[in-house]
Design a protein around this motif. Structure first.
Motif, PDB file in Angstrom:
ATOM      1  N   PRO A 696       0.794  -1.235   0.000  1.00 45.58           N
ATOM      2  CA  PRO A 696       0.000   0.000   0.000  1.00 45.58           C
ATOM      3  C   PRO A 696       0.822   1.278   0.000  1.00 45.58           C
ATOM      4  O   PRO A 696       0.447   2.245  -0.685  1.00 45.58           O
ATOM      5  N   PRO A 697       1.944   1.383   0.759  1.00 42.13           N
ATOM      6  CA  PRO A 697       2.730   2.627   0.672  1.00 42.13           C
ATOM      7  C   PRO A 697       3.214   2.949  -0.739  1.00 42.13           C
ATOM      8  O   PRO A 697       3.299   4.121  -1.113  1.00 42.13           O
ATOM      9  N   GLU A 698       3.511   1.912  -1.530  1.00 41.91           N
ATOM     10  CA  GLU A 698       3.931   2.164  -2.901  1.00 41.91           C
ATOM     11  C   GLU A 698       2.794   2.756  -3.721  1.00 41.91           C
ATOM     12  O   GLU A 698       3.001   3.653  -4.549  1.00 41.91           O
ATOM     13  N   TYR A 699       1.583   2.262  -3.505  1.00 41.33           N
ATOM     14  CA  TYR A 699       0.426   2.823  -4.204  1.00 41.33           C
ATOM     15  C   TYR A 699       0.145   4.246  -3.732  1.00 41.33           C
ATOM     16  O   TYR A 699      -0.219   5.120  -4.526  1.00 41.33           O
ATOM     17  N   LEU A 700       0.296   4.486  -2.427  1.00 44.63           N
ATOM     18  CA  LEU A 700       0.075   5.827  -1.893  1.00 44.63           C
ATOM     19  C   LEU A 700       1.049   6.828  -2.504  1.00 44.63           C
ATOM     20  O   LEU A 700       0.671   7.955  -2.866  1.00 44.63           O
ATOM     21  N   GLU A 701       2.298   6.407  -2.639  1.00 42.22           N
ATOM     22  CA  GLU A 701       3.289   7.294  -3.244  1.00 42.22           C
ATOM     23  C   GLU A 701       2.996   7.537  -4.721  1.00 42.22           C
ATOM     24  O   GLU A 701       3.193   8.640  -5.240  1.00 42.22           O
ATOM     25  N   ALA A 702       2.506   6.514  -5.425  1.00 45.44           N
ATOM     26  CA  ALA A 702       2.252   6.636  -6.860  1.00 45.44           C
ATOM     27  C   ALA A 702       1.130   7.616  -7.163  1.00 45.44           C
ATOM     28  O   ALA A 702       1.137   8.282  -8.214  1.00 45.44           O
ATOM     29  N   LEU A 822      -6.109  -1.237  11.736  1.00 47.53           N
ATOM     30  CA  LEU A 822      -5.371  -2.037  10.759  1.00 47.53           C
ATOM     31  C   LEU A 822      -4.370  -1.218   9.971  1.00 47.53           C
ATOM     32  O   LEU A 822      -3.678  -1.754   9.112  1.00 47.53           O
ATOM     33  N   THR A 823      -4.317   0.087  10.235  1.00 46.42           N
ATOM     34  CA  THR A 823      -3.346   0.890   9.504  1.00 46.42           C
ATOM     35  C   THR A 823      -1.919   0.468   9.782  1.00 46.42           C
ATOM     36  O   THR A 823      -1.029   0.720   8.980  1.00 46.42           O
ATOM     37  N   LYS A 824      -1.697  -0.219  10.900  1.00 47.59           N
ATOM     38  CA  LYS A 824      -0.347  -0.702  11.195  1.00 47.59           C
ATOM     39  C   LYS A 824       0.083  -1.781  10.222  1.00 47.59           C
ATOM     40  O   LYS A 824       1.262  -2.094  10.132  1.00 47.59           O
ATOM     41  N   CYS A 825      -0.866  -2.376   9.466  1.00 47.36           N
ATOM     42  CA  CYS A 825      -0.541  -3.426   8.496  1.00 47.36           C
ATOM     43  C   CYS A 825      -0.350  -2.854   7.095  1.00 47.36           C
ATOM     44  O   CYS A 825      -0.372  -3.582   6.126  1.00 47.36           O
ATOM     45  N   SER A 826      -0.190  -1.525   6.996  1.00 50.51           N
ATOM     46  CA  SER A 826      -0.181  -0.893   5.684  1.00 50.51           C
ATOM     47  C   SER A 826       1.006  -1.312   4.832  1.00 50.51           C
ATOM     48  O   SER A 826       1.002  -1.106   3.637  1.00 50.51           O
ATOM     49  N   THR A 827       2.041  -1.899   5.436  1.00 47.59           N
ATOM     50  CA  THR A 827       3.202  -2.328   4.656  1.00 47.59           C
ATOM     51  C   THR A 827       3.112  -3.785   4.230  1.00 47.59           C
ATOM     52  O   THR A 827       4.076  -4.327   3.722  1.00 47.59           O
ATOM     53  N   ARG A 828       1.978  -4.416   4.462  1.00 51.82           N
ATOM     54  CA  ARG A 828       1.863  -5.829   4.122  1.00 51.82           C
ATOM     55  C   ARG A 828       1.956  -6.015   2.611  1.00 51.82           C
ATOM     56  O   ARG A 828       1.667  -5.118   1.834  1.00 51.82           O
TER      57      ARG A 828
END
Length: 842
Positions: A696-702, A822-828
C-alpha cells in the motif's frame, strides 16, 4: 480474477451533470426505488430479534489455511469487458440460429484436451516404468547377494539401505522443494474444483516433485499408491496447458470456467491413465471433483480420459508386456488382470454384503486412527523441514525392517525373490521366498494381482499378518512427507482380507450338489478390495465402474454395487471419508459440500451475512481506493449509487490496483471524476498476473498528487446483478452459491440497499450445531484475535500450503469493516493479503 473490460464511450452532458451532483437524477429506477416502503413492507423487512442473532459459522469461529484463496467462476460483466469481447469477435450482438457452429476456439479447445490426455498418459508411463526398474534393481541386488553367499545381516543392511535411500529422495522433494507434493493430491484438486485455490497447487514445480517423488516412495517399499499422484499430475497438466497457450485455446469471456474444466479433464486423465478406465475416470471426476456438471463438460472429460488411456496402453504394452508396437493390450499402471470366471452363487450375496459391512468398519477405523495421527503430526512435526524429513526416514526404516524380518525369520538362510509371485513348484524354487511371504517383497500392484488370480491357496496365518501389517502401515504412512496415494494400499488390504474370507468359506462351508461350488477366492478378494476402499474414501459409482472396466467384464457388477454401497453406508455412520476428513476437519478448508444441511431452510441470510460492509460510491475519491488497500484485506467490494447505498456492481481488489497503477497514465483522475477515455482492456488485463507495486505505501506514493481527485468506476465494476435478499433462506443461498461458482454475493434489503455480503465461509455452519441459536459474539472475537493463539485453530493449526512467514499476513477481518487499527498493516504484501479468505470478500 476475471479481467475488467475496455471500450469507453464519450460523456454526454447528462452524464457530466451526474458527476457534478454525484447522483443519477435522470434514472427512473433510482427515482422509483427512493419511494418509501409501505407499512407492510417495513414490518416484513424488520429484523426484529434477528438483529443480534449471529449464527456460529466458519467465518466467525474458524480460520482457513494461510495462503488459500477463493476462486470465482462467474462471468465478469463490466461494460469495458463486454465491449472488448464484441470488438475481439468473441461474442456477437447478432443471434445465430445455426445448429452447426464451429469456431477456432472450439477446435483448439478439443486439441488441447487431446494434448492433456497424451502428456498425462506419458507421465503415467514414465512413472510406471521407473517403478518397475526400481523393483527390478532391488530384486537383482538381493539375489546377487544371496548367490554370493552373504549373511542375513548383510542382506538386511542392503535391503534397508536401498529403501531408506529411495525414501530420502521422496522426502526431500516434499520437505524442502514443494510441500504440496505430499499425499495423493486428490483433496487439493477437489478443493480447486470446488472453488478454493492454494498457492502452487497446479504449478510445474509441484508436478516435478509429485511425479519424481512417487517413483521413489513406491520404490522404497512404502504402502503408497501411484494413482492419486497421477490424478494430481493430470490436473497440473490441465492448468499448464492453459498457461502454455497463453489462454488462446479458451473462451476469454469464461476463462476461469475453462480453466476449471481443463483441470477436471486432467484429473480424469490421471485416473484413466492409471487404471485404463475412461468411463470410470469421468465418473470419478464428477463424484469427487467437479462441483457441477453438464453433458458438454462430460464429453470433454471423456475425450481427455480416452486419449490418456490410449497413450498409456500404447506404450506400456510393448515396454512391459512384450507386445509388438501397435498392438494394444490391457497393460496399465494399476492393472487387476482379467478374471477367467466370475460365476458366483446367489447364496453368496449375503456373504458379500457382510464383507462390505466389515470393510466399512475397517475404513471408519482407518480414518479415525489417521485423524488422530495427523493431529499429532500437526502439533509435533509440522508441514516441512527437518522434523518431517526425519519422520520419513524413520517410518521407511521401520517398515523396511518389518518387511524384511517377517520373511527372514521363516528361513534358515538368505532367500532370493522371484520376479512374479507364485507357488514354488519348479526345481530349484526352494531357494526363493514362498508365495505368501513374497507379498511382503513385491509392489502393491503385483501383490493385489496375485491375490485376485492365484489358483493355489495362500497360508492363512501369514496372509492375515500381511493384511494387518498393510492396514497399520498404510494408516501410518498416509500423511508423512512423501507423495502417496491411497487406492492401492486400501485395495490391497481389502483384497487380503477378502482372500482369507474366500478360502475359509470354501474350506469350511462347502456347497452340496452336483453343480454346487463356491466362487473362486479371488472373487472374494475383489469384493474385499472394493469394500475397503469404499469404506475409507467413500467412493461408490466411479469405483464400481473402474473395477468393472479393469476386470473386463460387467457381469460381476451386482456384487460390486452391493459392496461399495454397503461399505459407504457403514462408514458414513461413524465419520467422514478420508479425503473430506483431511479437507474439512484437519486442514480447515471451507469446502462447500454437495448438499446444504437440512436445517439451513429455517435460517435466513441475514442470520449469517457479514454486516457493516465496506463499499465505494460509483464516483469516488482516489483517497478511498488507497485507504481500502491499506486497511482492508478483502477481495471485492460492493459499489453503490451515491447517496443511496443501492447496489451498482462489485469491484475487485485486483481492478483497484490496476486503476491506481494506470490512472495517471490514462488521465482518469480529475476533480469531477469524468474522463474522455478510460484504461484500455489490454493494458488493464496485462498486469493482472504481475502488478507494478506490491505494498500500500507504494500505491500511496504513486497517486499522492491525486488523492483528492475522483474516478468513475462505472466502466470497471461487475454488473451481473447477482445478489440475494436478506430474507432468503440459507439453504437457497447455498445452492445458488455452489452451482454458479460464486466467490461473494451481496445481500440487499427490500429497498435495494446493500446490507451485507455472503462468502463461502458464511455458508458453512460451525461444527457445534447445538449452539446454532446462541450468540456467537464471543466465538467471533476469539477467531479474529491474534493474541489468543488457541481460539482459531488452536493446537491443530497446521497448513502445508504456504511458507510459515506467510501466516503473519492472514489477519483478515471477519465482518468487512474498515477499522483504523489495521493501519499498522499498511506495509503488508498485497499478493499475500489478497489470498486472505476473511470477511466480506473471500
Amino acid at each position: 480474477m476475471e479481467p475488467p473490460s475496455s471500450g469507453l464511450g464519450s460523456w454526454s452532458s447528462a452524464q457530466t451533470s451526474y458527476v457534478t451532483n454525484a447522483r443519477l437524477q435522470s434514472t427512473d429506477f433510482l427515482q422509483a426505488s427512493l419511494q418509501p416502503l409501505t407499512e407492510l413492507e417495513r414490518e416484513d423487512n424488520s429484523d426484529g430479534n434477528r438483529e443480534q442473532r449471529q449464527i456460529p459459522t466458519f467465518a466467525r469461529c474458524d480460520r482457513p489455511p494461510p495462503g488459500t484463496e477463493s476462486i470465482s467462476y462467474e462471468l465478469y460483466e463490466s461494460k469495458q469487458h463486454i465491449a472488448h469481447l464484441k470488438q475481439d469477435g468473441c461474442i456477437s450482438a447478432e443471434h445465430n440460429n445455426s445448429c452447426c457452429s464451429w469456431s477456432r476456439t472450439d477446435c483448439t479447445g478439443w486439441i488441447l484436451l487431446c494434448f492433456i490426455g497424451v502428456f498425462t498418459g506419458l507421465i503415467a508411463v514414465g512413472v510406471d516404468i521407473s517403478i518397475e526398474h526400481i523393483f527390478d534393481l532391488r530384486r537383482y541386488v538381493n539375489n546377487q547377494l544371496v548367490q554370493s553367499g552373504c549373511t542375513v545381516w548383510e542382506q538386511y543392511l542392503t535391503f534397508v539401505g536401498l529403501a531408506v535411500g529411495f525414501g530420502a529422495v521422496a522426502g526431500f522433494l516434499v520437505c524442502y522443494v514443494q510441500v504440496l507434493a505430499a499425499g495423493s493430491g486428490i483433496p487439493e484438486i477437489k478443493c480447486f474444483l470446488n472453488g478454493v485455490d492454494f498457492p502452487n497447487v497446479v504449478d510445474l514445480q509441484t508436478l516435478l516433485a509429485k511425479a519424481v517423488g512417487i517413483v521413489f516412495s513406491v520404490g522404497a517399499g512404502l504402502p503408497c499408491g501411484k494413482e492419486g499422484p497421477m490424478i494430481h499430475s493430470g490436473a497440473i497438466m490441465g492448468a499448464t496447458a492453459i498457461r502454455l497457450t497463453n489462454g488462446i485455446a479458451v473462451k476469454p469471456q469464461i476463462a476461469s470456467k475453462e480453466t476449471r474444466d481443463l483441470v477436471a479433464a486432467g484429473a480424469a486423465s490421471g485416473v484413466a491413465a492409471a487404471f485404463g478406465a475412461p468411463l470410470g475416470s469421468v465418473l470419478f471426476a464428477i463424484e469427487e471433483g467437479a462441483s457441477h456438471m453438464n453433458p458438454y463438460i462430460m464429453a470433454r472429460l471423456f475425450v481427455a480420459a480416452s486419449v490418456a488411456t490410449l497413450t498409456s496402453r500404447f506404450f506400456l504394452g510393448p515396454l512391459l508386456a512384450n507386445l509388438r508396437w501397435g498392438w494394444l493390450g490391457n497393460k496399465v499402471p494399476v492393472s487387476f488382470g482379467r478374471f477367467a470366471e466370475l460365476d458366483y452363487h446367489v447364496s453368496e450375496l449375503p456373504i458379500f454384503a457382510l464383507m462390505a459391512v466389515v470393510g466399512g468398519l475397517f475404513g471408519a477405523l482407518f480414518n479415525a486412527a489417521n485423524k488422530r495421527l495427523t493431529k499429532w503430526r500437526q502439533r509435533r512435526v509440522g508441514p516441512r523441514g527437518h522434523k518431517r524429513f526425519l519422520e520419513v526416514l524413520f517410518v521407511t526404516f521401520m517398515l523396511a525392517s518389518l518387511n524384511f524380518w517377517v520373511v527372514a525369520v521363516s528361513y534358515e538362510q538368505p532367500m532370493m525373490v522371484k520376479e512374479e509371485i507364485g507357488a514354488n513348484s519348479e526345481p530349484g524354487d526352494d531357494k526363493y521366498v514362498g508365495m505368501t511371504r513374497s507379498l511382503f517383497r513385491h509392489s502393491g500392484s503385483q501383490a493385489m494381482k496375485s491375490l485376485f488370480h492365484e489358483k493355489d491357496d495362500f497360508e492363512i496365518g501369514y496372509l492375515l499378518l500381511f493384511a494387518v501389517v498393510n492396514l497399520v502401515s498404510s494408516c501410518w504412512t498416509y500423511g508423512i512427507g512423501v507423495p502417496s496415494g491411497l487406492f492401492v494400499p486400501s485395495l490391497l488390504t481389502g483384497a487380503a482380507f477378502g482372500r482369507i474370507a474366500g478360502q475359509l468359506v470354501k474350506t469350511y462351508f462347502p456347497l452340496t450338489g452336483e453343480h454346487g461350488i463356491w466362487a473362486h477366492p479371488g472373487i472374494y478378494a475383489l469384493v474385499g478390495a472394493c469394500s475397503m476402499l469404499a469404506g475409507t474414501a467413500r467412493i461408490t459409482i466411479s469405483l464400481a465402474m473402474i473395477l468393472m472396466e479393469t476386470c473386463g467384464d460387467s457381469e460381476f457388477g451386482l456384487p460390486i454395487f452391493l459392496s461399495v454401497m454397503a461399505a459407504k453406508w457403514t462408514g458414513d455412520a461413524f465419520n467422514r471419508g478420508i479425503y473430506d476428513m483431511h479437507i474439512v476437519e484437519l486442514k480447515k478448508v471451507p469446502l462447500l459440500e454437495t448438499l446444504p444441511e437440512p436445517h439451513m431452510i429455517a435460517l435466513q441470510v441475514r442470520d449469517i451475512m457479514a454486516r457493516d460492509v465496506v463499499t465505494f460510491d460509483l464516483i469516488t475519491e482516489v483517497r478511498n481506493l488507497v485507504d481500502v488497500l491499506t486497511n482492508c484485506n478483502h477481495h471485492s467490494f460492493p459499489v453503490v449509487y451515491p447517496g443511496t447505498r443501492r447496489l451498482a456492481g462489485m469491484l475487485s481488489q485486483d481492478v483497484i490496483r490496476r486503476i491506481l497503477e494506470l490512472g495517471e497514465e490514462y488521465d482518469i483522475f480529475n476533480k469531477l471524476g469524468a474522463s474522455s477515455a478510460g484504461i484500455p482492456y489490454a493494458a488493464m488485463a496485462q498486469g493482472i498476473v504481475s502488478f507494478k507495486y506490491e505494498t500500500p505505501p507504494e500505491y500511496l506514493e504513486a497517486v499522492s498528487d491525486h488523492l483528492d481527485k475522483r474516478v468513475d468506476l462505472r466502466y470497471y465494476i461487475n454488473r451481473n446483478g447477482l445478489s440475494v435478499s436478506k430474507h432468503a433462506s440459507v439453504h437457497c443461498c447455498y445452492n445458488l452459491f455452489r452451482q454458479l461458482g460464486l466467490r461473494h454475493l451481496p445481500v440487499i434489503d427490500r429497498d435495494g440497499t446493500v446490507c451485507g455480503v455472503i462468502t463461502r465461509k458464511d455458508l458453512i455452519l460451525h461444527e457445534q450445531e447445538h449452539d446454532l441459536l446462541r450468540d456467537c459474539g464471543e466465538c467471533a472475537k476469539g477467531a479474529d484475535s491474534d493474541e489468543d493463539e488457541g481460539s482459531a485453530l488452536g493446537d491443530d493449526d497446521y497448513s502445508p500450503y504456504l511458507d510459515p512467514d506467510a501466516v503473519e499476513n492472514q489477519d483478515a477481518e471477519a465482518e468487512g469493516e474498515l477499522p483504523t487499527e489495521l493501519t499498522k498493516c499498511s506495509t503488508r504484501h498485497l499478493d499475500d493479503a489478497q489470498r486472505g479468505m476473511g470477511g466480506a470478500a473471500m
